[in-house]
Enzyme design. Structure first.
Site: not given
Length: 474
Positions: A112-114, A145
């Site tokens: 999800f960090k993308d 991250t």
């Protein structure tokens, strides 16, 4: 829109300056002077927007010092089907009645960090070029991250990246993603300790004013406001995906370690998005679970932080938590400073007298998931729905199902990563299975890895930076 510090000792700043700065000079976190109010009419207008259009509508309210055409260019280059696999960017899929999964893991590093980091990389490059400046990014990662930041910033002009990770504490896939990169501006440092040790080193160097100025230190950790801003967008998009009217409310269950992802949901709720509850899902490192159920915040020393099968949440000091406490304490920056300076020295604090506001005014709830819980959840979802989820997402789903109200509460579970990043745990849960992986990750674990292993000392990290970055002469 101007930005201020939770500690109250930093002059108001523009978005572009905050983007590059990371931690505020007074040790606090930067946040807007106010959150924009989004009314029902505006929500109706936003409901049918594409992801880039929605991102533009939201971000232009916060990044007011970037010309509209330039901001739109950054957003349109960031949120593409080529990068995220579909025009939806963050597709929502139904798991069962009133329970959904928000697909956040379709970017280049499968996490999800993308979603935020790809924006941050393009925004950094734009702002640095406009200012004719350079930046040294120093970050800490518990797993995702680091790779998301490195893939977003690799090869970018005027940016050097030093990423700290806990030695031996990430999955094999996570290590391979980061350590196999060969770009000249990417530097991986494994610290002999836990994620919190890495994060403490980042904060220590950020708070060394002379060193920070000499090497233009910035950060991509979730303390960076640019990341929080980018994450706000997908809460709106997910809400629109499962509702037809603004009269409907939804809740979100979010696997939480550093409180960054769910902090974005909190801000979306403050802006007026009809969110019922924000459910904080923790693993065995349940400091946030304790707070949101009892009001006591007691970070643990790193030697008391558990190493778990959802390693991205192996965190005992939640950096972004300060942004919420600032609002909870009616923006009393002096008290916020007092409490979090105490946290820095290992002290906790008790705000149990404010639990009604925490749970009702701000809509927070929390639950905990253990190793056996996530194995059971992974197995059950696979057998019942043919759905394979990673361990962190399993934590979020377990807590969501446990806390879901009987009266038809709709809950959207925020996905953390694709299962292939945690293959050992998937196999432990359901037995030998071939786990689908994107073509660009084939053979990743077999590539040569490049990393420097250091003792848990900020000065050793500072020396690595000195070796690779020329300081300012001023």
């Amino acid at each position: 829109m101007k930005y201020i510090s939770t500690r109250g000792q930093t002059a108001p700043m523009d978005f572009s300056d905050v983007l590059l700065m990371g931690l505020a000079p007074d040790g606090g976190l930067m946040l807007p002077e106010h959150y924009p109010n989004i009314d029902s009419t505006t929500l109706d207008e936003w409901r049918t927007l594409s992801y880039p259009q929605l991102a533009m509508a939201i971000m232009q309210r916060f990044a007011t010092d970037i010309p509209t055409a330039d901001l739109q260019d950054i957003i349109e280059r960031t949120y593409t089907a080529e990068v995220f696999g579909s025009d939806e960017i963050v597709p929502v899929r139904k798991l069962e009645d009133n329970l959904y999964i928000l697909g956040l893991s379709n970017g280049p590093t499968l996490a999800f960090k993308d979603v935020a980091m790809q924006f941050l990389g393009n925004a950094f490059e734009y702002v640095l070029k406009r200012k004719d400046a350079r930046i040294t990014i120093i970050g800490a990662t518990s797993g995702d991250t680091g790779s998301a930041a490195e893939y977003a910033l690799r090869g970018k002009d005027n940016i050097e990246v030093f990423m700290l990770s806990p030695h031996g504490k990430m999955s094999e896939f996570q290590r391979a993603q980061m350590y196999s990169l060969t770009d000249d501006n990417i530097h991986n440092i494994a610290i002999d300790g836990m994620f919190d040790d890495c994060q403490d080193i980042v904060k220590a160097l950020q708070q060394d004013a002379e060193f920070k100025a000499a090497y233009n230190l910035g950060t991509v950790n979730s303390i960076n406001w640019g990341r929080i801003l980018a994450q706000i967008v997908y809460y709106f998009k997910a809400y629109f995906a499962v509702t037809t009217s603004n009269d409907e409310k939804v809740s979100f269950s979010v696997p939480s370690g550093n409180f960054g992802n769910i902090c974005a949901g909190h801000i979306a709720r403050e802006m007026g998005l009809p969110i019922d509850r924000l459910i904080v899902a923790t693993n065995e490192n349940d400091v946030l679970n304790d707070f949101f159920n009892q009001g006591a915040y007691q970070p643990r020393p790193t030697d008391k932080t558990y190493v778990t099968s959802s390693p991205s949440m192996d965190i005992s000091k939640a950096s972004n938590f300060e942004r919420f406490v600032y609002l909870l304490l009616d923006k009393d920056s002096a008290r916020v400073s007092e409490l979090f300076e105490g946290v820095k020295s290992g002290q906790g604090f008790d705000l149990s007298d404010l639990m009604e506001a925490v749970n009702t005014r701000y809509g927070f709830a929390a639950g905990k998931s253990t190793h056996s819980d996530r194995l059971q959840t992974i197995k059950a979802l696979y057998e019942q729905h043919g759905e394979l989820v990673d361990p962190h997402t399993a934590d979020g789903i377990k807590v969501a199902k446990e806390l879901q109200r009987a009266a038809g509460e709709v809950i959207i579970c925020a996905e953390t990563a694709l299962p292939v990043k945690f293959a050992d745990t998937i196999v432990e849960a359901i037995g030998p299975i071939e786990i689908t992986r994107p073509a660009h990750t084939e053979g990743l674990e077999d590539l040569p890895q490049h990393v420097v292993v250091l003792d848990n000392k900020a000065e050793l990290v500072a020396e690595q930076i000195r070796q690779h970055v020329t300081p300012n002469l001023a």
